[in-house]
Design a protein around this motif. Structure first.
Motif, PDB file in Angstrom:
ATOM      1  N   SER A 106       2.904  -1.009  -9.138  1.00 51.32           N
ATOM      2  CA  SER A 106       2.790  -0.180  -9.982  1.00 51.32           C
ATOM      3  C   SER A 106       4.095   0.842 -10.282  1.00 51.32           C
ATOM      4  O   SER A 106       5.411   0.886  -9.614  1.00 51.32           O
ATOM      5  N   HIS A 107       4.581   1.327 -11.645  1.00 48.42           N
ATOM      6  CA  HIS A 107       5.662   1.964 -12.446  1.00 48.42           C
ATOM      7  C   HIS A 107       5.379   3.296 -12.413  1.00 48.42           C
ATOM      8  O   HIS A 107       6.083   4.112 -12.521  1.00 48.42           O
ATOM      9  N   ALA A 108       3.771   3.609 -11.957  1.00 49.84           N
ATOM     10  CA  ALA A 108       3.702   5.115 -11.984  1.00 49.84           C
ATOM     11  C   ALA A 108       4.494   5.699 -10.593  1.00 49.84           C
ATOM     12  O   ALA A 108       4.587   5.402 -10.409  1.00 49.84           O
ATOM     13  N   ASP A 109       5.390   6.990 -11.524  1.00 51.46           N
ATOM     14  CA  ASP A 109       6.069   7.545 -10.214  1.00 51.46           C
ATOM     15  C   ASP A 109       5.773   8.795 -10.798  1.00 51.46           C
ATOM     16  O   ASP A 109       6.509  10.409 -10.323  1.00 51.46           O
ATOM     17  N   GLN A 110       4.479   9.751 -10.769  1.00 49.04           N
ATOM     18  CA  GLN A 110       4.207  10.925 -11.248  1.00 49.04           C
ATOM     19  C   GLN A 110       3.211  11.548 -10.245  1.00 49.04           C
ATOM     20  O   GLN A 110       2.138  10.308  -9.724  1.00 49.04           O
ATOM     21  N   LEU A 111       2.671  12.272  -9.020  1.00 48.10           N
ATOM     22  CA  LEU A 111       1.779  12.962  -8.851  1.00 48.10           C
ATOM     23  C   LEU A 111       0.965  12.873  -8.734  1.00 48.10           C
ATOM     24  O   LEU A 111       0.612  13.403  -9.845  1.00 48.10           O
ATOM     25  N   LEU A 112      -0.714  12.337  -8.172  1.00 48.60           N
ATOM     26  CA  LEU A 112      -1.668  12.078  -9.027  1.00 48.60           C
ATOM     27  C   LEU A 112      -2.346  13.331  -7.896  1.00 48.60           C
ATOM     28  O   LEU A 112      -2.530  13.205  -6.459  1.00 48.60           O
ATOM     29  N   LEU A 113      -3.465  13.572  -8.347  1.00 49.33           N
ATOM     30  CA  LEU A 113      -3.544  14.620  -7.682  1.00 49.33           C
ATOM     31  C   LEU A 113      -5.276  13.822  -7.728  1.00 49.33           C
ATOM     32  O   LEU A 113      -6.240  13.653  -8.845  1.00 49.33           O
ATOM     33  N   CYS A 114      -5.214  14.187  -6.136  1.00 50.29           N
ATOM     34  CA  CYS A 114      -6.223  12.632  -5.935  1.00 50.29           C
ATOM     35  C   CYS A 114      -7.635  13.836  -5.078  1.00 50.29           C
ATOM     36  O   CYS A 114      -7.210  14.042  -3.827  1.00 50.29           O
TER      37      CYS A 114
ATOM     38  N   GLY B  25      -1.460  -9.630  -4.516  1.00 49.36           N
ATOM     39  CA  GLY B  25      -1.413  -7.652  -5.002  1.00 49.36           C
ATOM     40  C   GLY B  25      -2.101  -7.834  -6.348  1.00 49.36           C
ATOM     41  O   GLY B  25      -2.060  -7.016  -7.139  1.00 49.36           O
ATOM     42  N   PHE B  26      -2.909  -8.676  -6.439  1.00 45.69           N
ATOM     43  CA  PHE B  26      -3.708  -8.203  -7.633  1.00 45.69           C
ATOM     44  C   PHE B  26      -4.975  -7.478  -7.230  1.00 45.69           C
ATOM     45  O   PHE B  26      -5.082  -6.683  -8.370  1.00 45.69           O
ATOM     46  N   CYS B  27      -5.388  -6.629  -5.841  1.00 46.87           N
ATOM     47  CA  CYS B  27      -6.180  -6.304  -5.017  1.00 46.87           C
ATOM     48  C   CYS B  27      -5.471  -4.541  -5.641  1.00 46.87           C
ATOM     49  O   CYS B  27      -6.156  -3.974  -6.298  1.00 46.87           O
ATOM     50  N   SER B  28      -4.742  -4.655  -5.673  1.00 48.55           N
ATOM     51  CA  SER B  28      -3.672  -3.165  -5.995  1.00 48.55           C
ATOM     52  C   SER B  28      -3.535  -2.972  -7.001  1.00 48.55           C
ATOM     53  O   SER B  28      -3.783  -1.915  -7.806  1.00 48.55           O
ATOM     54  N   LEU B  29      -3.017  -3.573  -7.415  1.00 51.80           N
ATOM     55  CA  LEU B  29      -2.785  -3.786  -9.162  1.00 51.80           C
ATOM     56  C   LEU B  29      -4.850  -3.124  -9.727  1.00 51.80           C
ATOM     57  O   LEU B  29      -4.183  -2.221 -11.211  1.00 51.80           O
ATOM     58  N   TYR B  30      -5.389  -4.022  -9.623  1.00 52.64           N
ATOM     59  CA  TYR B  30      -6.623  -3.433 -10.044  1.00 52.64           C
ATOM     60  C   TYR B  30      -7.228  -2.305  -9.501  1.00 52.64           C
ATOM     61  O   TYR B  30      -8.286  -1.495  -9.872  1.00 52.64           O
ATOM     62  N   CYS B  31      -7.234  -2.253  -8.329  1.00 54.43           N
ATOM     63  CA  CYS B  31      -7.803  -1.005  -7.579  1.00 54.43           C
ATOM     64  C   CYS B  31      -8.105   0.320  -8.167  1.00 54.43           C
ATOM     65  O   CYS B  31      -6.537   0.924  -8.961  1.00 54.43           O
ATOM     66  N   PRO B  32      -8.939   0.796  -9.194  1.00 58.73           N
ATOM     67  CA  PRO B  32      -8.303   1.845  -9.456  1.00 58.73           C
ATOM     68  C   PRO B  32      -8.045   3.278  -9.383  1.00 58.73           C
ATOM     69  O   PRO B  32      -7.468   3.957  -9.587  1.00 58.73           O
ATOM     70  N   VAL B  33      -7.624   3.597  -7.586  1.00 58.54           N
ATOM     71  CA  VAL B  33      -7.461   4.697  -7.256  1.00 58.54           C
ATOM     72  C   VAL B  33      -5.884   4.175  -6.527  1.00 58.54           C
ATOM     73  O   VAL B  33      -5.731   4.758  -5.617  1.00 58.54           O
ATOM     74  N   GLN B  34      -5.811   2.549  -6.643  1.00 56.20           N
ATOM     75  CA  GLN B  34      -4.589   2.627  -5.491  1.00 56.20           C
ATOM     76  C   GLN B  34      -4.275   2.461  -4.593  1.00 56.20           C
ATOM     77  O   GLN B  34      -3.151   3.341  -3.951  1.00 56.20           O
ATOM     78  N   CYS B  35      -4.912   2.629  -4.118  1.00 57.02           N
ATOM     79  CA  CYS B  35      -4.878   2.577  -2.492  1.00 57.02           C
ATOM     80  C   CYS B  35      -4.731   1.394  -1.576  1.00 57.02           C
ATOM     81  O   CYS B  35      -5.547   1.411  -0.220  1.00 57.02           O
ATOM     82  N   MET B  36      -4.933   0.187  -2.456  1.00 56.41           N
ATOM     83  CA  MET B  36      -4.782  -0.984  -1.903  1.00 56.41           C
ATOM     84  C   MET B  36      -3.324  -1.011  -1.197  1.00 56.41           C
ATOM     85  O   MET B  36      -2.203  -1.161  -1.532  1.00 56.41           O
ATOM     86  N   ALA B  37      -2.503  -0.891   0.486  1.00 56.97           N
ATOM     87  CA  ALA B  37      -1.920  -0.604   0.365  1.00 56.97           C
ATOM     88  C   ALA B  37      -1.136  -1.556   1.033  1.00 56.97           C
ATOM     89  O   ALA B  37      -1.789  -2.655   1.643  1.00 56.97           O
TER      90      ALA B  37
ATOM     91  N   ASN C 173      -6.847   1.319   1.708  1.00 55.79           N
ATOM     92  CA  ASN C 173      -6.791   2.719   2.522  1.00 55.79           C
ATOM     93  C   ASN C 173      -8.279   3.662   2.691  1.00 55.79           C
ATOM     94  O   ASN C 173      -8.363   4.168   1.500  1.00 55.79           O
ATOM     95  N   LEU C 174      -8.753   3.881   3.957  1.00 55.77           N
ATOM     96  CA  LEU C 174      -9.907   4.049   3.386  1.00 55.77           C
ATOM     97  C   LEU C 174     -10.181   5.461   3.468  1.00 55.77           C
ATOM     98  O   LEU C 174     -11.057   6.229   2.947  1.00 55.77           O
ATOM     99  N   THR C 175      -9.287   6.548   3.225  1.00 61.37           N
ATOM    100  CA  THR C 175      -9.167   7.728   3.060  1.00 61.37           C
ATOM    101  C   THR C 175      -9.740   7.863   1.643  1.00 61.37           C
ATOM    102  O   THR C 175     -10.116   8.920   1.511  1.00 61.37           O
ATOM    103  N   TYR C 176      -9.314   6.475   0.298  1.00 59.48           N
ATOM    104  CA  TYR C 176      -9.246   7.212  -0.801  1.00 59.48           C
ATOM    105  C   TYR C 176     -10.197   5.686  -1.374  1.00 59.48           C
ATOM    106  O   TYR C 176     -10.756   6.098  -2.078  1.00 59.48           O
ATOM    107  N   CYS C 177     -10.389   4.836  -0.379  1.00 55.57           N
ATOM    108  CA  CYS C 177     -11.262   3.615  -1.067  1.00 55.57           C
ATOM    109  C   CYS C 177     -12.408   4.398  -1.360  1.00 55.57           C
ATOM    110  O   CYS C 177     -12.878   4.714  -0.817  1.00 55.57           O
ATOM    111  N   LYS C 178     -12.971   4.356  -2.616  1.00 53.08           N
ATOM    112  CA  LYS C 178     -14.616   4.925  -2.904  1.00 53.08           C
ATOM    113  C   LYS C 178     -15.236   3.594  -3.052  1.00 53.08           C
ATOM    114  O   LYS C 178     -16.533   3.490  -3.308  1.00 53.08           O
ATOM    115  N   GLY C 179     -14.669   2.338  -2.657  1.00 55.53           N
ATOM    116  CA  GLY C 179     -15.925   1.422  -2.632  1.00 55.53           C
ATOM    117  C   GLY C 179     -17.113   0.585  -4.068  1.00 55.53           C
ATOM    118  O   GLY C 179     -17.878   0.145  -3.671  1.00 55.53           O
TER     119      GLY C 179
END
Ligand code: SF4
Ligand code: SF4
Length: 92
Positions: A14-22, A44-56, A65-71
């Motif tokens: 990810s090139h995003a570098d802004q804080l995200l309130l999740c 890395g496709f799983c990480s790229l496509y994950c909408p909450v960017q929680c594939m560590a 990261n199951l704290t954020y993974c919404k399934g």
């Protein structure tokens, strides 16, 4: 509980570098992804496509990261190696 985190720390692609309130999206889940490390090619496709960017990125594979993974299962659908299975909560 509100938890801010940075995309950069969760996904090396990810090139995003802004804080995200999740929000605590992990509480939405009824199923969760399980990665078969023997099948994973570390693309890395799983990480790229994950909408909450929680594939560590674990260095040679990815783990949710199951704290954020919404399934949602998008990672499993997009994985070219079919290395991710969605399992019911409580099954593993
Ligand atoms: S998309 Fe599949 S093969 Fe690629 S890193 Fe993720 S789990 Fe591994
Ligand atoms: S199931 Fe959805 S939220 Fe969870 S890791 Fe996969 S793509 Fe991300």
């Amino acid at each position: 509980m509100l938890r801010p985190f940075q995309f950069k720390e969760e996904a090396g692609w990810s090139h995003a570098d802004q804080l995200l309130l999740c929000l605590d999206t992990g509480s939405w889940r009824t199923v969760h992804p399980v990665v078969d490390n023997d099948k994973c090619s570390y693309c890395g496709f799983c990480s790229l496509y994950c909408p909450v960017q929680c594939m560590a990125n674990k260095g040679d594979h990815f783990e949710p990261n199951l704290t954020y993974c919404k399934g949602c299962g998008i990672c499993a659908r997009e994985c070219p190696r079919k290395a991710i299975a969605m399992e019911k909560e409580g099954d593993s």
